[in-house]
Design an enzyme around this catalytic site. Structure first.
Site, PDB file in Angstrom:
ATOM      1  N   ASN A 124       5.868   7.932   3.100  1.00 42.85           N
ATOM      2  CA  ASN A 124       6.166   8.706   1.910  1.00 42.85           C
ATOM      3  C   ASN A 124       6.916   9.970   2.266  1.00 42.85           C
ATOM      4  O   ASN A 124       6.676  10.581   3.307  1.00 42.85           O
ATOM      5  CB  ASN A 124       4.858   9.086   1.198  1.00 42.85           C
ATOM      6  N   HIS A 156       0.838  -1.201   0.000  1.00 47.64           N
ATOM      7  CA  HIS A 156       0.000   0.000   0.000  1.00 47.64           C
ATOM      8  C   HIS A 156       0.873   1.252   0.000  1.00 47.64           C
ATOM      9  O   HIS A 156       1.919   1.311   0.665  1.00 47.64           O
ATOM     10  CB  HIS A 156      -0.912  -0.001   1.228  1.00 47.64           C
ATOM     11  N   HIS A 157       0.424   2.252  -0.762  1.00 49.67           N
ATOM     12  CA  HIS A 157       1.200   3.487  -0.883  1.00 49.67           C
ATOM     13  C   HIS A 157       1.263   4.257   0.436  1.00 49.67           C
ATOM     14  O   HIS A 157       2.124   5.133   0.618  1.00 49.67           O
ATOM     15  CB  HIS A 157       0.589   4.376  -1.973  1.00 49.67           C
ATOM     16  N   ALA A 158       0.377   3.966   1.373  1.00 54.45           N
ATOM     17  CA  ALA A 158       0.478   4.576   2.695  1.00 54.45           C
ATOM     18  C   ALA A 158       1.706   4.085   3.444  1.00 54.45           C
ATOM     19  O   ALA A 158       2.152   4.723   4.404  1.00 54.45           O
ATOM     20  CB  ALA A 158      -0.784   4.280   3.511  1.00 54.45           C
TER      21      ALA A 158
END
Length: 486
Positions: free
Chosen positions: A337, A138-140
């Site tokens: 990120n 997941h990009h989180a």
């Protein structure tokens, strides 16, 4: 555990069935010399023996009452590796075509929020003595830079190294630095993929999604106490530049295109490599940066693709270009990120490749200059404002009747510079998969590996027809730049 950063939380807030918010990677390997017919199967089962899972691969999201509904992370102490790590086989004849079709299907499914947010697929049956792996997270939890750092640390530069651990293995084993928080009452959890109670309502309620994103942006700004003056000045500078300079786009100035429509959850993936020997000399010949060359390749390809379909707008397309904010002090295994965003004028309204390249170069130069002198936190806050209109796309009519903030995301992430091996199997190629979002049906992500530039194109299966044609147009666009440089 600490609250998620606003940037990380946005990827959870924006996710729904049509918008899976994970990033992925397709890796192709050659089988080691002397490998038997069961080599891939044996390798997969050996991976499962590495059951000491590092902290990043134990995290899944939840929203404790103590955090007033803000997203946080909780840690799984017992990770079901046979669920997360899977063995797949390609149908005959096992060509790259079948591999890309399987990867497209795998990339379109949501990750289960009640489990750690990752999957790892080992894929056998590929022709020419090869096999592949497809991973997604997941990009989180991860951005493109940290994903490639993880790949480099997982594999070995030694072709004779054996017992190379899989990505999730802890090296060395460490205990969590924070105690596991008390989990919510299991009876209060939804049975769907959205996780704890109330999350599904949030994702399905566009008004509440917008409110949550505004809160996240405000949180980033409040954290910048003592930096607010610089933030305000930077914001005014960006608006002034955008109004004054044609090459500096502002949010909501991009033209409407066939790519800026509501999307479905199904994906189509196309990938191809180009030699560094073709791309690298263009930087010196044309000036600018390597990323400017990549953006110009994409701009030329997009222009031809839209012309081919009779869908090229009169105004230039605008790309959102992520810029890494990671430094050496970020740590060796940073989760989450650390990116800023620049809006780049792609000059697709210009037929001349030279004029188009110069416009792209100037647009990127001005975009970077706007961030000069700002702290990473201020850049993050400004980038959140650039992304904020995306949260309004679930509102009825927003995608149909408002201009997009940008037309697509084009990301360029440096990859490994030395050949890598996995228990004697040589890594042949690394192809990134990223995230189309509602109103943005195409994503282009580029990475590098040794002597190659690797393009990964991820599109909505319904709304980006004949995606592979963009690969042909990328070759044509590169040839045009080569002629320009000669």
């Amino acid at each position: 555990m600490p609250l998620m950063s606003p940037t990380d939380a946005i990827f959870l807030l924006a996710e729904k069935r049509e918008n899976p918010m994970h990033v992925g990677g397709l890796q192709v390997f050659s089988l080691p010399d002397g490998a038997g017919p069961d080599h891939v199967n044996e390798t997969y089962h050996q991976m499962l023996d590495f059951d000491d899972v590092q902290s990043r691969f134990r995290l899944h999201p939840w929203r404790p009452l103590s955090a007033l509904g803000q997203w946080s992370w909780t840690t799984d102490e017992d990770v079901d590796l046979e669920y997360h790590a899977r063995l797949s086989a390609l149908p005959r004849p096992g060509r790259v075509r079948e591999l890309l079709a399987l990867t497209s299907r795998l990339h379109g499914s949501l990750l289960d929020r009640r489990r750690p947010l990752w999957e790892y697929h080992v894929i056998e049956g590929l022709t020419d003595n090869r096999f592949a792996t497809y991973s997604k997270m997941h990009h989180a939890l991860i951005d493109g830079v940290s994903a490639l750092q993880l790949l480099s640390r997982t594999l070995s530069t030694d072709p004779n190294a054996m017992d190379v651990p899989p990505p999730w293995a802890a090296k060395p084993p460490v205990k969590p630095s924070h105690p596991k928080p008390e989990k919510p009452d299991e009876s209060a959890e939804q049975t769907g993929p959205a996780g704890p109670a109330g999350v599904q309502d949030l994702l399905n309620g566009p008004i509440r999604t917008v409110q949550a994103l505004v809160q996240a942006t405000m949180h980033a700004t409040v954290q910048a106490t003592g930096q607010v003056t610089g933030f305000t000045q930077a914001l005014l500078k960006i608006v002034n530049e955008g109004l004054r300079e044609q090459s500096t786009p502002l949010p909501l100035q991009a033209p409407k295109t066939m790519l800026n429509v509501p999307i479905t959850g199904a994906r189509r993936f196309a990938a191809q490599s180009w030699s560094f020997d073709r791309v690298r000399p263009l930087r010196a010949a044309l000036g600018g940066t390597f990323n400017d060359i990549i953006l110009a390749m994409c701009a030329g390809a997009l222009r031809e693709y839209l012309l081919e379909r009779g869908a090229l707008p009169d105004r230039p397309l605008v790309a959102m270009v992520p810029v890494s904010l990671r430094t050496q002090s970020s740590g060796h295994d940073p989760a989450g990120n650390a990116v800023g965003t620049i809006l780049c004028n792609l000059g697709t309204h210009l037929d001349d490749p030279g004029q188009r390249y110069e416009l792209i170069r100037q647009s990127m130069r001005r975009g970077k200059a706007m961030f000069a002198g700002l702290s990473p936190l201020q850049v993050t806050a400004l980038s959140a404002l650039v992304m904020a209109p995306i949260a309004a796309t679930p509102l009825p009519g927003v995608i149909d009747y408002t201009p997009p903030s940008f037309n697509l995301v084009i990301s360029n992430v440096p990859g490994p510079t030395k050949p890598l091996y996995w228990n004697g199997a040589k890594l042949l190629g690394v192809y990134p998969l990223s995230i189309p979002i509602d109103g943005q049906a195409l994503n282009i992500t580029v990475t590098s590996y040794v002597d190659s530039v690797e393009f990964g194109l991820t599109g909505c299966r319904r709304n980006v027809p004949h995606l592979q044609r963009l690969l042909t147009h990328l070759e044509t666009s590169l040839a045009d730049l080569e002629k320009l440089a000669s």
